[in-house]
Design a protein around this motif. Structure first.
Motif, mmCIF file in Angstrom:
data_model
loop_
_atom_site.group_PDB
_atom_site.id
_atom_site.type_symbol
_atom_site.label_atom_id
_atom_site.label_comp_id
_atom_site.label_asym_id
_atom_site.label_seq_id
_atom_site.Cartn_x
_atom_site.Cartn_y
_atom_site.Cartn_z
ATOM 1 N N HIS A 10 0.871 -1.180 0.000
ATOM 2 C CA HIS A 10 0.000 0.000 0.000
ATOM 3 C C HIS A 10 0.904 1.224 0.000
ATOM 4 C CE1 HIS A 10 -3.120 2.841 0.712
ATOM 5 N NE2 HIS A 10 -4.046 1.918 0.934
ATOM 6 N N SER A 16 -4.837 5.422 4.230
ATOM 7 C CA SER A 16 -5.677 4.223 4.106
ATOM 8 C C SER A 16 -6.756 4.180 5.185
ATOM 9 C CB SER A 16 -4.777 2.984 4.240
ATOM 10 O OG SER A 16 -5.540 1.855 4.588
ATOM 11 N N ARG A 17 -7.951 3.798 4.810
ATOM 12 C CA ARG A 17 -9.008 3.526 5.797
ATOM 13 C C ARG A 17 -9.084 2.025 6.036
ATOM 14 N NH1 ARG A 17 -14.308 4.540 3.818
ATOM 15 N NH2 ARG A 17 -15.059 4.741 5.934
ATOM 16 N N PHE A 67 -6.888 -2.414 -4.842
ATOM 17 C CA PHE A 67 -6.915 -2.543 -6.308
ATOM 18 C C PHE A 67 -6.646 -1.169 -6.889
ATOM 19 C CE2 PHE A 67 -9.556 -4.762 -9.845
ATOM 20 C CZ PHE A 67 -8.523 -5.627 -10.101
ATOM 21 N N TYR A 70 -7.172 -1.484 -11.695
ATOM 22 C CA TYR A 70 -7.494 -2.877 -12.054
ATOM 23 C C TYR A 70 -6.295 -3.802 -11.880
ATOM 24 C CZ TYR A 70 -11.320 -0.176 -13.822
ATOM 25 O OH TYR A 70 -12.355 0.708 -13.893
ATOM 26 N N SER A 107 -8.818 -5.085 -1.951
ATOM 27 C CA SER A 107 -9.980 -4.236 -1.714
ATOM 28 C C SER A 107 -10.235 -3.424 -2.978
ATOM 29 C CB SER A 107 -9.714 -3.306 -0.538
ATOM 30 O OG SER A 107 -8.619 -2.465 -0.823
ATOM 31 N N TYR A 115 -18.119 -5.516 -10.772
ATOM 32 C CA TYR A 115 -17.139 -6.455 -11.302
ATOM 33 C C TYR A 115 -17.815 -7.702 -11.861
ATOM 34 C CZ TYR A 115 -13.471 -3.424 -9.750
ATOM 35 O OH TYR A 115 -12.643 -2.336 -9.619
#
Ligand SMILES: Cc1cc2nc3c(=O)[nH]c(=O)nc-3n(C[C@H](O)[C@H](O)[C@H](O)COP(=O)(O)O)c2cc1C
Length: 204
Positions: A10, A16-17, A67, A70, A107, A115
């Motif tokens: 990440h 980030s949550r 993600f 993609y 995620s 999707y």
């Protein structure tokens, strides 16, 4: 007990949550190695020998990431490019990873309904993961359905807490060998599986 290598990628953990909460809940137990790639290699200078060593010591490699376009964040691609060397990971003499397993833990901002072939993104997550699936296959690894956390844009703090709890439980189940491999293979995603329950009193 399968030895799990959790490769985490990440690039902006401070914003980030979801993953910040997920990684807080990773069980601190023997059998699971947590490797934060952006923390280790902020300059993308991946230590190939160290990463290969970690792979050799694992049975199941989990690629945990949000993600991004993609795909995976860039450092996870860099990791693949550098670590999965010819003659080590693939090629006639490249047998180091044979028989190991690999899956993504990812995620998506978009919800599950986006999707689908008839959905907003026109492809399933599994289709988007084709390059990683084939990479794993070329290296003689079994690629398994991903663990998915979807619709993150709409998740409340309570939803995220719940997702983190569920993820933690799944990691415990994997470590305890309580996930039926056949069920995982045929499930759309690992999060859809209900692990076998713990024997009473086995763990607190
Ligand atoms: C650069 C970037 C690219 C993204 N690409 C996608 C994408 O292709 N599909 C999607 O559903 N969400 C996408 N998102 C949303 C993230 O996947 C989502 O915000 C993330 O999973 C939430 O986890 P976090 O709170 O730990 O960052 C993208 C976000 C960023 C910042």
């Amino acid at each position: 007990m399968p030895r799990i290598l959790l490769l985490f990628a990440h690039p902006a953990l401070e914003r980030s949550r979801v993953h910040r909460k997920l990684i807080e809940r990773i069980p601190r137990r023997d059998g699971i190695t947590f490797q934060d790639l952006y923390e280790r290699y902020p300059d993308f200078n991946v230590n190939v020998r160290k990463e290969q060593e970690l792979l050799l010591l694992s049975d199941l490699v989990l690629l945990q990431h949000p993600f991004y376009w993609y795909s995976t964040p860039a450092l996870l691609k860099q990791w693949q490019d550098l670590v999965l060397e010819h003659g080590w990971a693939y090629g006639t003499a490249g047998t180091a990873l044979r028989g190991k397993r690999m899956a993504n833990v990812l995620s998506t901002g978009g919800g599950a309904e986006a999707y689908r072939r008839d959905g907003f993104n026109r492809h399933t997550i599994r289709e988007f993961l084709a390059p990683i699936e084939q990479t794993a296959s070329l290296c003689g690894m079994e690629f398994l359905p991903p663990y998915l956390i979807q619709g993150t844009h709409r998740m409340t703090e309570a939803d995220i807490e719940e997702a983190a709890r569920a993820y933690s439980k799944m990691l415990e189940a994997l470590l305890d060998d309580r996930v039926d491999l056949q069920a995982w293979r045929s499930a759309p995603s690992l999060d859809a599986i209900r692990p076998k329950t713990e024997p009473a009193g086995a763990r607190s």
